[in-house]
Design a protein around this motif. Structure first.
Motif, PDB file in Angstrom:
ATOM      1  N   UNK A  48       0.791  -1.115   0.044  1.00 12.32           N
ATOM      2  CA  UNK A  48       0.043  -0.003   0.007  1.00 12.32           C
ATOM      3  C   UNK A  48       0.761   1.106   0.066  1.00 12.32           C
ATOM      4  N   UNK A  49       1.792   1.143   0.829  1.00 11.02           N
ATOM      5  CA  UNK A  49       2.683   2.296   0.939  1.00 11.02           C
ATOM      6  C   UNK A  49       3.509   2.768  -0.639  1.00 11.02           C
ATOM      7  N   UNK A  50       3.742   1.602  -1.131  1.00 13.77           N
ATOM      8  CA  UNK A  50       4.510   1.815  -2.597  1.00 13.77           C
ATOM      9  C   UNK A  50       3.551   2.243  -3.667  1.00 13.77           C
ATOM     10  N   UNK A  51       2.280   1.763  -3.397  1.00 17.12           N
ATOM     11  CA  UNK A  51       1.092   2.319  -4.627  1.00 17.12           C
ATOM     12  C   UNK A  51       0.914   3.862  -4.332  1.00 17.12           C
ATOM     13  N   UNK A  55       1.361   6.712  -6.866  1.00 12.71           N
ATOM     14  CA  UNK A  55       0.272   7.664  -6.937  1.00 12.71           C
ATOM     15  C   UNK A  55       0.912   9.047  -6.765  1.00 12.71           C
ATOM     16  N   UNK A  56       1.426   9.165  -5.656  1.00 13.40           N
ATOM     17  CA  UNK A  56       1.862  10.637  -5.417  1.00 13.40           C
ATOM     18  C   UNK A  56       2.855  11.020  -6.326  1.00 13.40           C
ATOM     19  N   UNK A  57       3.494  10.342  -7.037  1.00 15.66           N
ATOM     20  CA  UNK A  57       4.758  10.690  -8.241  1.00 15.66           C
ATOM     21  C   UNK A  57       3.692  11.075  -9.207  1.00 15.66           C
ATOM     22  N   UNK A  58       2.840  10.333  -9.712  1.00 13.58           N
ATOM     23  CA  UNK A  58       2.225  10.501 -10.853  1.00 13.58           C
ATOM     24  C   UNK A  58       1.335  11.762 -10.650  1.00 13.58           C
TER      25      UNK A  58
END
Length: 149
Positions: A48-51, A55-58
């Motif tokens: 979840x943290x990686x996702x 998403x934050x980078x996107x």
């Protein structure tokens, strides 16, 4: 994950029963179950943290593209406004230099008293509506009683 079938589970149970013993086996199984549950929760949290970070980078990339597009629009609007200001200044300076244009006077048509109504000519002819104006002298001559000789 690890592919564990029924035969492998049975083999692991038999080996655990032989090495651990029947007295300690339930406690060990409970401990192993809680450790596996904790491991699964930890793996899910990491996923979840990686996702979230992806998403934050996107979202950051999307924000940068939107900001750059907004800057481009702002620049194009400001250049268009400055061009409009220049054109306006030129047009107003030329308009003030030249005298205003007035169209030349034209006499109205000869039959300006006859209005072009919405009634068609065939209707006017059938119902006796005047389509031509008569002068006063012509009207008197038309309606004067005739002398019989």
């Amino acid at each position: 994950m690890i592919d564990i079938g029924l035969t492998k589970m049975a083999l692991i149970g038999v080996v655990a029963l032989v090495f651990i013993g029947p007295e300690k086996l339930p406690r060990v199984a409970r401990t192993v179950g809680t450790l596996l549950g904790k491991a699964q929760r930890y793996v899910n949290d990491v996923k979840a943290e990686v996702n979230r970070s992806m998403e934050l980078d996107e979202l950051k990339k999307m924000k940068d593209t939107v900001e750059s597009a907004a800057r481009d629009v702002e620049n194009s609007v400001s250049t268009a406004a400055s061009d409009f200001e220049k054109d306006w200044q030129q047009a107003t300076s030329q308009a003030l230099a030249e005298p205003p244009y007035f169209p030349e006077y034209k006499n109205p048509k000869k039959k300006w008293r006859l209005k072009q109504g919405a009634m068609p000519h065939w209707y006017k002819a059938r119902n006796g509506v005047r389509t031509r104006a008569l002068s006063g002298a012509a009207r008197v001559a038309k309606y004067r009683p005739r002398k019989f000789n």
